[in-house]
Design an enzyme around this catalytic site. Structure first.
Site, short mmCIF file in Angstrom:
data_model
loop_
_atom_site.label_atom_id
_atom_site.label_comp_id
_atom_site.label_asym_id
_atom_site.label_seq_id
_atom_site.Cartn_x
_atom_site.Cartn_y
_atom_site.Cartn_z
N ASP A 1 0.85 -1.20 0.00
CA ASP A 1 0.00 0.00 0.00
C ASP A 1 0.88 1.24 0.00
O ASP A 1 1.90 1.31 0.69
CB ASP A 1 -0.91 -0.01 1.24
N ASN B 1 -12.85 -3.32 2.61
CA ASN B 1 -13.75 -2.17 2.72
C ASN B 1 -14.72 -2.17 1.54
O ASN B 1 -14.30 -2.35 0.39
CB ASN B 1 -12.95 -0.87 2.72
N GLY C 1 -15.57 2.69 3.75
CA GLY C 1 -14.28 3.35 3.60
C GLY C 1 -13.55 2.98 2.32
O GLY C 1 -12.34 3.21 2.19
N GLN C 2 -14.29 2.42 1.35
CA GLN C 2 -13.63 2.04 0.10
C GLN C 2 -13.33 3.28 -0.74
O GLN C 2 -14.19 4.15 -0.92
CB GLN C 2 -14.54 1.08 -0.70
N HIS D 1 -10.29 -5.36 -3.17
CA HIS D 1 -8.97 -5.69 -2.65
C HIS D 1 -9.07 -6.09 -1.18
O HIS D 1 -9.91 -5.58 -0.45
CB HIS D 1 -7.99 -4.52 -2.81
N HIS E 1 -7.00 -5.92 2.25
CA HIS E 1 -5.84 -5.35 2.94
C HIS E 1 -5.27 -6.42 3.89
O HIS E 1 -6.03 -7.04 4.65
CB HIS E 1 -6.26 -4.18 3.84
P1 5GP Z 1 -9.65 1.30 0.24
O1 5GP Z 1 -9.75 2.61 0.93
O2 5GP Z 1 -10.33 1.34 -1.12
O3 5GP Z 1 -10.06 0.11 1.05
O4 5GP Z 1 -8.10 1.05 0.00
C1 5GP Z 1 -7.40 1.62 -1.06
C2 5GP Z 1 -5.95 1.60 -0.67
O5 5GP Z 1 -5.19 1.80 -1.84
C3 5GP Z 1 -5.54 2.69 0.31
O6 5GP Z 1 -5.02 2.09 1.49
C4 5GP Z 1 -4.52 3.51 -0.44
O7 5GP Z 1 -3.45 3.92 0.36
C5 5GP Z 1 -4.06 2.55 -1.53
N1 5GP Z 1 -3.66 3.18 -2.77
C6 5GP Z 1 -4.32 4.17 -3.44
N2 5GP Z 1 -3.68 4.45 -4.58
C7 5GP Z 1 -2.60 3.64 -4.63
C8 5GP Z 1 -1.54 3.48 -5.58
O8 5GP Z 1 -1.47 4.13 -6.61
N3 5GP Z 1 -0.59 2.56 -5.30
C9 5GP Z 1 -0.63 1.79 -4.16
N4 5GP Z 1 0.36 0.90 -3.98
N5 5GP Z 1 -1.61 1.92 -3.25
C10 5GP Z 1 -2.58 2.83 -3.48
#
Ligand code: 5GP
Length: 114
Positions: free
Chosen positions: A30, A87, A93-94, A100, A102
């Site tokens: 991340d 999420n 919180g997505q 994906h 985490h």
């Molecule tokens: P969500 O909030 O959708 O559950 O998680 C998305 C995650 O993707 C976040 O933890 C954020 O830091 C990560 N993220 C967003 N853009 C990028 C990216 O361009 N590269 C990487 N490696 N992680 C990303």
């Protein structure tokens, strides 16, 4: 069909620190880690959110979780533990609409999550 930053990572159009890959799953660190180890496990075939998954995706969802568990085991977190989070949509919180998992490890997690 969703096209997100994660689909671009799958296509190698933008860089990522990839830690695991097989035919169906890609895992990378991340960008904004919330724990000493914070890795995202994604299906190469995009599904926007958990709510968009169908029974046809059952095997793929299982592979995501097993890949996360296998990575955690290899990295030595099996005994102490770790957290897997998925999420879903706004209240969940997505922020990236390519499903994906985490994997967070390397510190004691708290409950309830924020
Ligand atoms: P969500 O909030 O959708 O559950 O998680 C998305 C995650 O993707 C976040 O933890 C954020 O830091 C990560 N993220 C967003 N853009 C990028 C990216 O361009 N590269 C990487 N490696 N992680 C990303």
């Amino acid at each position: 069909m969703t096209d997100t930053i994660f689909a671009k990572i799958v296509r190698r159009e933008i860089p990522a620190d990839i830690v695991y890959e097989d035919d169906d799953v890609l895992a990378f660190r991340d960008l904004n880690p919330q724990a000493p180890v914070h890795v995202l496990f994604i299906p190469k075939r995009a599904i926007a959110s958990l709510g968009d998954a169908t029974t046809a995706d059952a095997e793929l969802l299982g592979k995501l979780l097993l890949a996360a568990a296998s990575y955690a085991r290899e990295q030595g977190f099996e005994k102490k533990g770790y957290r897997t989070v998925l999420n879903t949509n706004e209240d969940g919180g997505q922020t990236v609409y390519h499903l994906h998992v985490h994997l967070l490890a390397g510190r004691r997690m708290t409950w309830p999550p924020g």
